[in-house]
Motif scaffolding. Structure first.
Motif, PDB file in Angstrom:
ATOM      1  N   LEU A  50    -148.668  11.478 -26.511  1.00 29.08           N
ATOM      2  CA  LEU A  50    -147.489  10.778 -26.024  1.00 29.08           C
ATOM      3  C   LEU A  50    -148.009   9.528 -25.368  1.00 29.08           C
ATOM      4  O   LEU A  50    -148.538   9.481 -24.342  1.00 29.08           O
ATOM      5  N   TYR A  51    -147.442   8.443 -25.710  1.00 31.30           N
ATOM      6  CA  TYR A  51    -147.494   7.173 -25.033  1.00 31.30           C
ATOM      7  C   TYR A  51    -146.616   7.048 -23.642  1.00 31.30           C
ATOM      8  O   TYR A  51    -145.680   7.446 -23.735  1.00 31.30           O
ATOM      9  N   THR A  52    -147.443   6.848 -22.749  1.00 33.64           N
ATOM     10  CA  THR A  52    -146.831   6.706 -21.492  1.00 33.64           C
ATOM     11  C   THR A  52    -146.558   5.354 -20.762  1.00 33.64           C
ATOM     12  O   THR A  52    -146.126   5.379 -19.430  1.00 33.64           O
ATOM     13  N   GLY A  53    -146.996   4.397 -21.538  1.00 32.95           N
ATOM     14  CA  GLY A  53    -147.224   2.883 -20.918  1.00 32.95           C
ATOM     15  C   GLY A  53    -145.739   2.508 -20.907  1.00 32.95           C
ATOM     16  O   GLY A  53    -144.761   2.899 -21.190  1.00 32.95           O
ATOM     17  N   LYS A  54    -145.839   1.171 -20.495  1.00 29.29           N
ATOM     18  CA  LYS A  54    -144.656   0.282 -20.063  1.00 29.29           C
ATOM     19  C   LYS A  54    -144.248  -0.264 -21.606  1.00 29.29           C
ATOM     20  O   LYS A  54    -142.795  -0.761 -21.196  1.00 29.29           O
ATOM     21  N   LEU A  55    -144.578  -0.268 -22.601  1.00 28.83           N
ATOM     22  CA  LEU A  55    -144.128  -0.927 -23.535  1.00 28.83           C
ATOM     23  C   LEU A  55    -142.921  -0.218 -24.269  1.00 28.83           C
ATOM     24  O   LEU A  55    -143.076   0.977 -24.463  1.00 28.83           O
ATOM     25  N   THR A  56    -142.040  -0.798 -24.517  1.00 30.32           N
ATOM     26  CA  THR A  56    -140.850  -0.007 -25.003  1.00 30.32           C
ATOM     27  C   THR A  56    -141.037   0.022 -26.895  1.00 30.32           C
ATOM     28  O   THR A  56    -142.204  -0.627 -27.232  1.00 30.32           O
ATOM     29  N   VAL A  57    -140.354   0.914 -27.228  1.00 34.03           N
ATOM     30  CA  VAL A  57    -140.539   1.069 -28.595  1.00 34.03           C
ATOM     31  C   VAL A  57    -140.411  -0.379 -29.476  1.00 34.03           C
ATOM     32  O   VAL A  57    -141.350  -0.488 -30.389  1.00 34.03           O
ATOM     33  N   GLU A  58    -139.514  -1.028 -29.064  1.00 35.77           N
ATOM     34  CA  GLU A  58    -139.299  -2.329 -29.791  1.00 35.77           C
ATOM     35  C   GLU A  58    -140.774  -3.212 -29.560  1.00 35.77           C
ATOM     36  O   GLU A  58    -141.070  -3.858 -30.656  1.00 35.77           O
ATOM     37  N   ILE A  60    -143.722  -2.122 -28.821  1.00 35.56           N
ATOM     38  CA  ILE A  60    -144.770  -1.559 -29.705  1.00 35.56           C
ATOM     39  C   ILE A  60    -144.661  -2.126 -31.320  1.00 35.56           C
ATOM     40  O   ILE A  60    -145.697  -2.551 -31.691  1.00 35.56           O
ATOM     41  N   CYS A  61    -143.420  -1.595 -31.911  1.00 38.95           N
ATOM     42  CA  CYS A  61    -143.360  -2.279 -33.328  1.00 38.95           C
ATOM     43  C   CYS A  61    -143.533  -3.586 -33.648  1.00 38.95           C
ATOM     44  O   CYS A  61    -144.066  -3.984 -34.374  1.00 38.95           O
ATOM     45  N   ASN A  62    -142.945  -4.398 -32.454  1.00 43.35           N
ATOM     46  CA  ASN A  62    -143.264  -5.815 -32.700  1.00 43.35           C
ATOM     47  C   ASN A  62    -144.718  -6.182 -32.719  1.00 43.35           C
ATOM     48  O   ASN A  62    -145.144  -7.177 -33.556  1.00 43.35           O
ATOM     49  N   GLU A  63    -145.346  -5.727 -31.922  1.00 46.46           N
ATOM     50  CA  GLU A  63    -146.872  -6.095 -31.652  1.00 46.46           C
ATOM     51  C   GLU A  63    -147.566  -5.517 -32.921  1.00 46.46           C
ATOM     52  O   GLU A  63    -148.449  -6.382 -33.360  1.00 46.46           O
ATOM     53  N   PHE A  67    -149.489  -8.017 -35.684  1.00 46.18           N
ATOM     54  CA  PHE A  67    -150.784  -7.798 -36.107  1.00 46.18           C
ATOM     55  C   PHE A  67    -150.794  -7.872 -37.210  1.00 46.18           C
ATOM     56  O   PHE A  67    -152.049  -8.588 -37.822  1.00 46.18           O
ATOM     57  N   PHE A  68    -149.924  -7.014 -38.200  1.00 47.77           N
ATOM     58  CA  PHE A  68    -150.365  -7.157 -39.920  1.00 47.77           C
ATOM     59  C   PHE A  68    -149.871  -8.397 -40.288  1.00 47.77           C
ATOM     60  O   PHE A  68    -150.538  -8.921 -41.428  1.00 47.77           O
ATOM     61  N   ARG A  69    -148.911  -9.175 -39.818  1.00 48.61           N
ATOM     62  CA  ARG A  69    -148.421 -10.238 -40.286  1.00 48.61           C
ATOM     63  C   ARG A  69    -149.489 -11.349 -40.324  1.00 48.61           C
ATOM     64  O   ARG A  69    -150.115 -12.092 -41.001  1.00 48.61           O
ATOM     65  N   HIS A  84    -158.900   1.136 -46.449  1.00 46.03           N
ATOM     66  CA  HIS A  84    -159.901   1.475 -47.214  1.00 46.03           C
ATOM     67  C   HIS A  84    -161.404   1.253 -46.742  1.00 46.03           C
ATOM     68  O   HIS A  84    -161.577   0.219 -46.125  1.00 46.03           O
ATOM     69  N   PRO A  85    -162.384   2.337 -46.769  1.00 49.07           N
ATOM     70  CA  PRO A  85    -162.367   3.585 -47.172  1.00 49.07           C
ATOM     71  C   PRO A  85    -162.007   4.727 -46.303  1.00 49.07           C
ATOM     72  O   PRO A  85    -162.288   5.833 -46.585  1.00 49.07           O
ATOM     73  N   PHE A  86    -161.335   4.424 -45.271  1.00 51.41           N
ATOM     74  CA  PHE A  86    -161.018   5.384 -44.273  1.00 51.41           C
ATOM     75  C   PHE A  86    -159.731   6.077 -44.353  1.00 51.41           C
ATOM     76  O   PHE A  86    -158.731   5.428 -45.333  1.00 51.41           O
ATOM     77  N   GLU A  87    -159.385   7.040 -43.874  1.00 53.05           N
ATOM     78  CA  GLU A  87    -157.703   7.462 -43.874  1.00 53.05           C
ATOM     79  C   GLU A  87    -156.877   6.751 -42.713  1.00 53.05           C
ATOM     80  O   GLU A  87    -155.886   6.803 -43.010  1.00 53.05           O
ATOM     81  N   TYR A  88    -157.672   6.053 -41.861  1.00 57.90           N
ATOM     82  CA  TYR A  88    -156.705   5.541 -40.712  1.00 57.90           C
ATOM     83  C   TYR A  88    -157.683   4.487 -40.208  1.00 57.90           C
ATOM     84  O   TYR A  88    -158.859   4.543 -40.126  1.00 57.90           O
ATOM     85  N   LYS A  89    -157.005   3.395 -39.388  1.00 55.56           N
ATOM     86  CA  LYS A  89    -157.820   2.329 -38.605  1.00 55.56           C
ATOM     87  C   LYS A  89    -156.926   2.426 -37.168  1.00 55.56           C
ATOM     88  O   LYS A  89    -156.052   2.886 -37.038  1.00 55.56           O
ATOM     89  N   LYS A  90    -157.680   2.042 -36.040  1.00 55.72           N
ATOM     90  CA  LYS A  90    -157.265   2.086 -34.872  1.00 55.72           C
ATOM     91  C   LYS A  90    -157.073   0.721 -34.442  1.00 55.72           C
ATOM     92  O   LYS A  90    -157.939  -0.384 -34.929  1.00 55.72           O
ATOM     93  N   ILE A  91    -155.939   0.169 -33.661  1.00 53.30           N
ATOM     94  CA  ILE A  91    -155.917  -1.128 -33.307  1.00 53.30           C
ATOM     95  C   ILE A  91    -155.486  -1.134 -31.845  1.00 53.30           C
ATOM     96  O   ILE A  91    -155.001   0.124 -31.375  1.00 53.30           O
ATOM     97  N   GLU A  92    -155.629  -2.270 -31.160  1.00 57.12           N
ATOM     98  CA  GLU A  92    -155.281  -2.285 -29.585  1.00 57.12           C
ATOM     99  C   GLU A  92    -154.053  -3.177 -29.373  1.00 57.12           C
ATOM    100  O   GLU A  92    -154.019  -4.301 -30.055  1.00 57.12           O
ATOM    101  N   LEU A  93    -153.116  -2.663 -28.623  1.00 53.90           N
ATOM    102  CA  LEU A  93    -151.970  -3.482 -28.038  1.00 53.90           C
ATOM    103  C   LEU A  93    -152.367  -4.218 -26.496  1.00 53.90           C
ATOM    104  O   LEU A  93    -153.356  -3.875 -26.129  1.00 53.90           O
ATOM    105  N   ASN A  94    -151.335  -5.400 -26.436  1.00 60.46           N
ATOM    106  CA  ASN A  94    -151.748  -5.934 -25.245  1.00 60.46           C
ATOM    107  C   ASN A  94    -151.782  -5.229 -24.132  1.00 60.46           C
ATOM    108  O   ASN A  94    -152.456  -5.772 -22.807  1.00 60.46           O
ATOM    109  N   ASP A  95    -151.398  -4.019 -23.809  1.00 52.47           N
ATOM    110  CA  ASP A  95    -151.522  -3.043 -22.873  1.00 52.47           C
ATOM    111  C   ASP A  95    -152.882  -2.359 -22.626  1.00 52.47           C
ATOM    112  O   ASP A  95    -152.933  -1.412 -22.124  1.00 52.47           O
ATOM    113  N   SER A  96    -153.804  -2.479 -23.626  1.00 50.64           N
ATOM    114  CA  SER A  96    -154.912  -1.969 -23.930  1.00 50.64           C
ATOM    115  C   SER A  96    -154.841  -0.628 -24.352  1.00 50.64           C
ATOM    116  O   SER A  96    -155.686   0.305 -24.486  1.00 50.64           O
TER     117      SER A  96
END
Length: 187
Positions: A50-58, A60-63, A67-69, A84-96
């Motif tokens: 459960l994300y408890t930080g200050k970023l809003t849903v909007e 988070i989605c915009n970041e 990122f992908f753009r 590929h070749p993994f099932e997932y990858k991890k990215i970091e947002l501006n609030d760490s």
């Protein structure tokens, strides 16, 4: 409350965004249980982050979409190639905070995100504990800490409303009472 998750993102706010849930509790107090129940059951049955930080849903989605753009990932095939070749990858947002990115099940919403385990601004909770606290806060109110501490009240809500088994005891430093304290801190 009308959170819009932009295409191509899939993000279960009921399961992964604390700020969203604190606002939903207020909305749910004006509804009948038959309207609340389907939303609570979107949380599922497993351990969740459960994300408890200050970023809003909007935000988070915009970041995430930004990122992908920036990586020129504009399709499911592009995302699959990046992961590929993994099932997932991890990215970091501006609030760490760290976020897991997986291929989404929906063709249009192919970027599935959720908070990473042990990430900044994230807590791990059992889905049944989260649903219990949300139902307690909705049905008894945040100011009523006696109800959260009352095993009979907790079990009545778990059994009658959530179709969960009763708990044997409550402990201030873990489980339902610990999460209750976390949720009442914004009030």
């Amino acid at each position: 409350m009308n959170e819009k998750i932009p295409v191509p993102v899939t993000f279960n706010t009921h399961k992964h965004h604390f700020g969203f849930l604190t606002k939903k509790i207020i909305d749910w107090r004006n509804l009948g249980w038959e309207e609340i129940e389907p939303e609570l059951f979107r949380i599922g049955e497993n351990l969740i982050d459960l994300y408890t930080g200050k970023l809003t849903v909007e935000e988070i989605c915009n970041e995430c979409t930004g990122f992908f753009r920036n990586l020129n990932i504009n399709s499911r095939a592009d995302l699959e190639g990046w992961i590929h070749p993994f099932e997932y990858k991890k990215i970091e947002l501006n609030d760490s905070s760290a976020w897991i990115v997986k291929n989404g099940n929906n063709a249009e919403r192919y970027i599935h995100i959720h908070p990473a385990k042990q990430s900044a601004h994230t807590i791990r909770v059992r889905a049944s504990t989260l649903k219990s606290v949300l139902a307690l806060m909705t049905l008894t109110g945040p100011a009523s800490s006696q109800n959260a501490e009352n095993l009979k009240t907790v079990n009545k809500i778990r059994v009658k409303f959530l179709k969960l088994s009763p708990v044997k005891s409550l402990h201030r430093d873990k489980g339902i009472l610990k999460l209750w304290e976390f949720f009442i801190s914004p009030y």
